[in-house]
Design an enzyme around this catalytic site. Structure first.
Site, PDB file in Angstrom:
ATOM      1  N   ASP A 255      33.500  44.868 -14.593  1.00  0.00           N
ATOM      2  CA  ASP A 255      32.116  44.973 -15.058  1.00  0.00           C
ATOM      3  C   ASP A 255      31.799  46.360 -15.604  1.00  0.00           C
ATOM      4  O   ASP A 255      31.079  46.516 -16.593  1.00  0.00           O
ATOM      5  CB  ASP A 255      31.143  44.650 -13.912  1.00  0.00           C
ATOM      6  CG  ASP A 255      31.166  43.180 -13.541  1.00  0.00           C
ATOM      7  OD1 ASP A 255      31.772  42.392 -14.302  1.00  0.00           O
ATOM      8  OD2 ASP A 255      30.602  42.819 -12.492  1.00  0.00           O
TER       9      ASP A 255
ATOM     10  N   LEU B 289      13.168  10.132 -25.404  1.00  0.00           N
ATOM     11  CA  LEU B 289      13.918   8.954 -24.996  1.00  0.00           C
ATOM     12  C   LEU B 289      13.017   7.973 -24.255  1.00  0.00           C
ATOM     13  O   LEU B 289      12.136   8.389 -23.503  1.00  0.00           O
ATOM     14  CB  LEU B 289      15.063   9.348 -24.066  1.00  0.00           C
ATOM     15  CG  LEU B 289      16.286  10.003 -24.703  1.00  0.00           C
ATOM     16  CD1 LEU B 289      17.246  10.432 -23.617  1.00  0.00           C
ATOM     17  CD2 LEU B 289      16.986   9.066 -25.663  1.00  0.00           C
TER      18      LEU B 289
ATOM     19  N   GLU C  23      25.525  11.058 -19.511  1.00  0.00           N
ATOM     20  CA  GLU C  23      25.369  12.491 -19.274  1.00  0.00           C
ATOM     21  C   GLU C  23      24.276  12.717 -18.234  1.00  0.00           C
ATOM     22  O   GLU C  23      23.277  11.987 -18.211  1.00  0.00           O
ATOM     23  CB  GLU C  23      24.971  13.222 -20.565  1.00  0.00           C
ATOM     24  CG  GLU C  23      25.939  13.034 -21.713  1.00  0.00           C
ATOM     25  CD  GLU C  23      25.342  13.481 -23.037  1.00  0.00           C
ATOM     26  OE1 GLU C  23      24.102  13.639 -23.103  1.00  0.00           O
ATOM     27  OE2 GLU C  23      26.090  13.663 -23.997  1.00  0.00           O
TER      28      GLU C  23
ATOM     29  N   LYS D 202      21.014  14.250 -16.889  1.00  0.00           N
ATOM     30  CA  LYS D 202      19.782  14.713 -17.554  1.00  0.00           C
ATOM     31  C   LYS D 202      19.211  15.862 -16.742  1.00  0.00           C
ATOM     32  O   LYS D 202      18.573  15.656 -15.723  1.00  0.00           O
ATOM     33  CB  LYS D 202      18.774  13.574 -17.638  1.00  0.00           C
ATOM     34  CG  LYS D 202      17.501  13.915 -18.413  1.00  0.00           C
ATOM     35  CD  LYS D 202      16.593  12.702 -18.506  1.00  0.00           C
ATOM     36  CE  LYS D 202      15.363  13.013 -19.349  1.00  0.00           C
ATOM     37  NZ  LYS D 202      14.534  14.055 -18.727  1.00  0.00           N
TER      38      LYS D 202
ATOM     39  N   LYS E 253      23.993   6.837 -23.944  1.00  0.00           N
ATOM     40  CA  LYS E 253      23.969   6.773 -25.401  1.00  0.00           C
ATOM     41  C   LYS E 253      25.124   5.916 -25.904  1.00  0.00           C
ATOM     42  O   LYS E 253      26.239   5.983 -25.354  1.00  0.00           O
ATOM     43  CB  LYS E 253      24.128   8.175 -26.012  1.00  0.00           C
ATOM     44  CG  LYS E 253      23.093   9.196 -25.587  1.00  0.00           C
ATOM     45  CD  LYS E 253      23.454  10.569 -26.141  1.00  0.00           C
ATOM     46  CE  LYS E 253      22.475  11.638 -25.661  1.00  0.00           C
ATOM     47  NZ  LYS E 253      22.883  13.007 -26.088  1.00  0.00           N
TER      48      LYS E 253
ATOM     49  N   LYS F 141      15.890   7.331 -14.815  1.00  0.00           N
ATOM     50  CA  LYS F 141      15.316   8.375 -13.973  1.00  0.00           C
ATOM     51  C   LYS F 141      15.497   7.987 -12.506  1.00  0.00           C
ATOM     52  O   LYS F 141      15.141   6.877 -12.111  1.00  0.00           O
ATOM     53  CB  LYS F 141      13.820   8.564 -14.281  1.00  0.00           C
ATOM     54  CG  LYS F 141      13.510   8.920 -15.728  1.00  0.00           C
ATOM     55  CD  LYS F 141      13.948  10.331 -16.066  1.00  0.00           C
ATOM     56  CE  LYS F 141      13.001  11.348 -15.473  1.00  0.00           C
ATOM     57  NZ  LYS F 141      11.680  11.374 -16.120  1.00  0.00           N
TER      58      LYS F 141
ATOM     59  N   CYS G  47      -7.482  36.990   9.872  1.00  0.00           N
ATOM     60  CA  CYS G  47      -6.061  37.174   9.566  1.00  0.00           C
ATOM     61  C   CYS G  47      -5.226  36.790  10.795  1.00  0.00           C
ATOM     62  O   CYS G  47      -5.494  37.275  11.903  1.00  0.00           O
ATOM     63  CB  CYS G  47      -5.789  38.618   9.177  1.00  0.00           C
ATOM     64  SG  CYS G  47      -4.021  38.983   8.918  1.00  0.00           S
TER      65      CYS G  47
ATOM     66  N   CYS H   9      -6.289  39.043   3.361  1.00  0.00           N
ATOM     67  CA  CYS H   9      -6.613  39.990   4.419  1.00  0.00           C
ATOM     68  C   CYS H   9      -6.840  41.351   3.776  1.00  0.00           C
ATOM     69  O   CYS H   9      -5.926  41.903   3.145  1.00  0.00           O
ATOM     70  CB  CYS H   9      -5.468  40.063   5.436  1.00  0.00           C
ATOM     71  SG  CYS H   9      -5.690  41.397   6.636  1.00  0.00           S
TER      72      CYS H   9
ATOM     73  N   CYS I  76      -2.445  45.942   8.623  1.00  0.00           N
ATOM     74  CA  CYS I  76      -1.929  44.583   8.784  1.00  0.00           C
ATOM     75  C   CYS I  76      -0.403  44.632   8.747  1.00  0.00           C
ATOM     76  O   CYS I  76       0.177  44.911   7.688  1.00  0.00           O
ATOM     77  CB  CYS I  76      -2.472  43.673   7.681  1.00  0.00           C
ATOM     78  SG  CYS I  76      -1.991  41.945   7.870  1.00  0.00           S
TER      79      CYS I  76
END
Length: 721
Positions: free
Chosen positions: A32, A82, A112, A114, A289, A313, A407, A425, A431
């Site tokens: 890197d 679709l 495929e 989705k 498809k 779906k 609170c 609060c 706090c």
């Protein structure tokens, strides 16, 4: 200059190759550090010789382009939606319609995954990415080219191939990986902001950001699922085109499969019903498809969708369990967020024990009561949420849940600012969760990034009373005797901690400013404020009105920042940080004054400029004594208008009779030795369509043939996040 051009070209090609190997082949050819050095070298050369920078340089991955309005473009091929179904019976009917439409000819399907993102049309010309356009209304969409260029697994240059058309479109899905989404929501929760519902919404919001540097920080990814070209006949099938796209360097999910019958399609659907939850990307169904392009043309289209494709779906994942408790968490800004604790229940591949309730309004809308049997869903929502109550199983005598008046951490009376959904609060000083969260924010990766002092350790030190403010961190080296007595704090851990604290003193001022945790001051605003004022003392002495005039800083942010710096307690923290050696000013020289030609003049910059970025124009104006503000008023001297200037600014300038000049007019003013004269009124500017105005179609547009609609997959290989 040929040698410089050759060097820039060689570096560009080398970096594109390394990106392809890393994001497409999962191969790290160089460390890197070496990659970063090559990128830095290219950036340096492009800054010195901007005329030689290539349009798709790898340096654009980090973003930096500011766009106030997105232009629109017509889709050469319509982007249709679709038809979809949740029923296997509907899929069998679809199969019968395809058989009838093809007159009994043999055919195959491609299935495929989705995945849940934003549909995108990418144009490649001579192997280079030249345009990225959102779906929009299917006929035209927003041009977001600068934003999609920041997507690291998306090639800016393609690998050359004989079967690659000179120009084509790659359709696909831009998405936000789940780990990135979860990290983003964690930050929002700590900041007391509303959580994003799902990665799709987060991705869509990211692509609409005006600053491409912010888009780059969202770490979006892309998968291609469609090929379109006048030369589409080069490939007989959709599957062949997917293989070609992948061979050219475009990312294509390897999870797609050719299926020879509807039963094989259903087997594919069942296989991925649970398996999809193992992927680091949200999916909500399967796209089916017809594979052969000629057969797709025979089947044709309805007005809204292709007859040769359908989406199945998956039903939303839901579970029924008992609500045991509602816990109220206090974030860094004091926002109180309710979290439901549930009996553990399996849901979408995980065991869910907690669910979001968001705020008091939702508790009331659901009429939640302790002991209720509740329905919990994920579906497209990655964070489980309660969607309803089984009233038939409600315990007798149950009472509605009341949001606490005080609170839960410090017992301070909560407030609910006008226009906000969260109770807060106001006890910023005492706090504990707020104090701890601010410390965790200060040491976080995007702020001071103190090695050896992560969120867990700084939280532990807070609980032990060692630190309560960021300034206390710099007293830890003098408390070494106390540190050695702590469990899990050996000599090496202490050395790493103290070295990390010392190194944090070199973190630039803009990140320190972000780390202070001023409400509404995120990374971008902190960078703008630091660049504008350069020192914390100058910033602290500025009024809210003047702060609001800084580009990218609005009135709400300005009021919050001014109030923070006027607070005596915060000023003491600043003084202690300065005394400890933390960078409370930008190092290096401030931009030198070149002349006083613009003294007394104020400018607003709007639009996209050809020869300078907006930051460069601002610096140029300030070097000559002028000031840049963000709003138009009668006192404004000039509005400098670039391409796609915001219509609201133009209209207000015309109304107030503020002179409008171009980028060239501004540079001409600075290069003319005579005293600046007040223009008669408005300098003539080239007419360019605004984002909300119609854009004329090309003179000879290609026939608007419908295109492959949303689909795609998300295989496990090649997913580098």
């Amino acid at each position: 200059m040929t040698a410089i051009q050759d060097q820039i070209k060689a570096l560009t090609e080398r970096l594109h190759h390394l990106n392809y190997q890393y994001y497409q082949k999962d191969i790290s050819e160089v460390p890197d550090q070496e990659f970063d050095q090559l990128l830095a070298e290219l950036q340096h050369l492009e800054q010195q010789y901007p005329e030689f920078a290539l349009p798709n340089s790898p340096t654009q991955r980090v973003g930096g382009t500011i766009t106030k309005q997105f232009p629109t473009a017509l889709h050469r091929y319509l982007m249709l939606s679709l038809g979809n179904t949740y029923s296997e019976a509907d899929l069998r009917e679809f199969d019968e319609r395809v058989r009838r439409g093809l007159g009994g000819d043999e055919f195959t399907y491609v299935c495929e995954l989705k995945f849940d993102g934003v549909a995108m049309s990418l144009t490649y010309t001579d192997g280079q990415l030249t345009q990225g356009v959102t779906r929009g209304d299917g006929t035209r969409g927003d041009v977001v080219t600068n934003n999609v260029r920041t997507i690291k697994n998306l090639p800016l240059y393609l690998r050359p191939a004989e079967n690659q058309p000179a120009e084509f479109e790659a359709r696909g899905e831009v998405f936000m990986p789940l780990p990135v989404f979860e990290e983003l929501n964690k930050e929002r929760e700590q900041n007391g902001e509303a959580l994003l519902a799902n990665p799709r919404n987060a991705c869509s919001g990211a692509l609409k950001l005006q600053d491409s540097a912010l888009v780059a920080a969202r770490r979006l990814r892309f998968f291609s699922y469609g090929f379109l070209s006048p030369n589409r006949g080069a490939f007989p099938t959709h599957s062949a085109s997917l293989e070609a796209l992948q061979s050219w360097g475009l990312p294509v999910s390897d999870s797609w499969r050719r299926c020879h019958s509807m039963q094989e399609v259903l087997d594919f659907i069942h296989e991925w019903e649970k398996k999809r939850f193992t992927l680091p990307v949200a999916t909500d169904g399967i796209v089916i498809k017809v594979d052969n392009f000629r057969q797709q043309e025979v089947l044709g289209y309805t007005a809204k969708s292709p007859r040769w494709a359908i989406a199945y779906k998956y039903p939303a994942e839901a579970a029924r369990t008992r609500l045991r408790e509602v816990q109220y968490n206090v974030g860094r800004t004091g926002a109180v967020t309710p979290v439901a604790h549930l009996d553990p229940v399996p849901l979408a591949g995980t065991v869910v024990k907690r669910a979001s309730v968001h705020n008091a309004n939702q508790i009331a809308a659901l009429d939640l009561r302790l002991g209720d049997m509740v329905f919990v869903e994920k579906g497209g929502e990655i964070i489980p949420k309660i969607t309803g109550v089984d009233l038939t199983a409600r315990p007798a005598g149950s009472l509605p849940i009341s949001f606490p008046a005080n609170c839960p951490a410090c017992d301070t009376l909560l407030i609910r600012p006008a226009g906000e959904v969260h109770f807060r609060c106001p006890n910023e000083r005492g706090c504990p969760p707020q104090l701890k969260a601010r410390l965790e924010h200060y040491v976080s990766r995007k702020a001071l990034n103190i090695d050896g002092l992560g969120a867990e350790t700084v939280g532990r030190f807070f609980d032990l009373g060692l630190v309560t403010t960021p300034a206390d961190i710099y007293d830890l080296p003098q408390r070494r005797d106390e540190l050695v007595k702590l469990e899990r704090m050996g000599e090496k851990s202490i050395q790493n901690l103290l070295a990390g604290i010392e190194a944090s003193k070199q973190v630039p001022f803009d990140r320190v400013l972000f780390g202070l945790g001023i409400r509404y001051v995120g990374e971008t605003v902190a960078d703008k404020l630091a660049a504008h004022y350069r020192t914390v003392d100058a910033l602290a002495a500025t009024s809210a009105t003047d702060l609001a005039a800084v580009p990218e800083v609005g009135g709400v942010i300005a009021e919050s920042a001014a109030a923070w710096f006027q607070d005596d307690f915060n000023r003491q923290i600043m003084t202690r940080l300065q005394a400890a050696g933390v960078q409370m000013a930008l190092t290096g020289e401030a931009p030198k004054a070149v002349s006083d030609r613009l003294v007394g003049l104020t400018f607003v910059l709007s639009g996209v400029f050809e020869d300078h970025s907006r930051d460069e124009l601002q610096q140029l104006i300030e070097q000559h004594g002028g000031k840049v503000t963000g709003s138009i008023s009668k006192k404004l001297s000039y509005l400098v208008a670039g391409d796609k200037m915001g219509p609201a600014k133009r209209e207000k300038a015309l109304e107030l009779k503020v002179p409008i000049i171009s980028e060239n007019d501004l540079t001409a003013i600075l290069s003319t030795p005579e005293t600046i004269a007040e223009p008669d009124i408005f300098v003539s500017l080239p007419v360019t369509p605004l984002a909300n105005e119609p854009v004329e179609p090309p003179t000879n547009p290609a026939p608007a043939a419908p295109s492959p609609a949303t689909g795609g997959g998300a295989g496990q290989q090649g997913l580098l996040f």
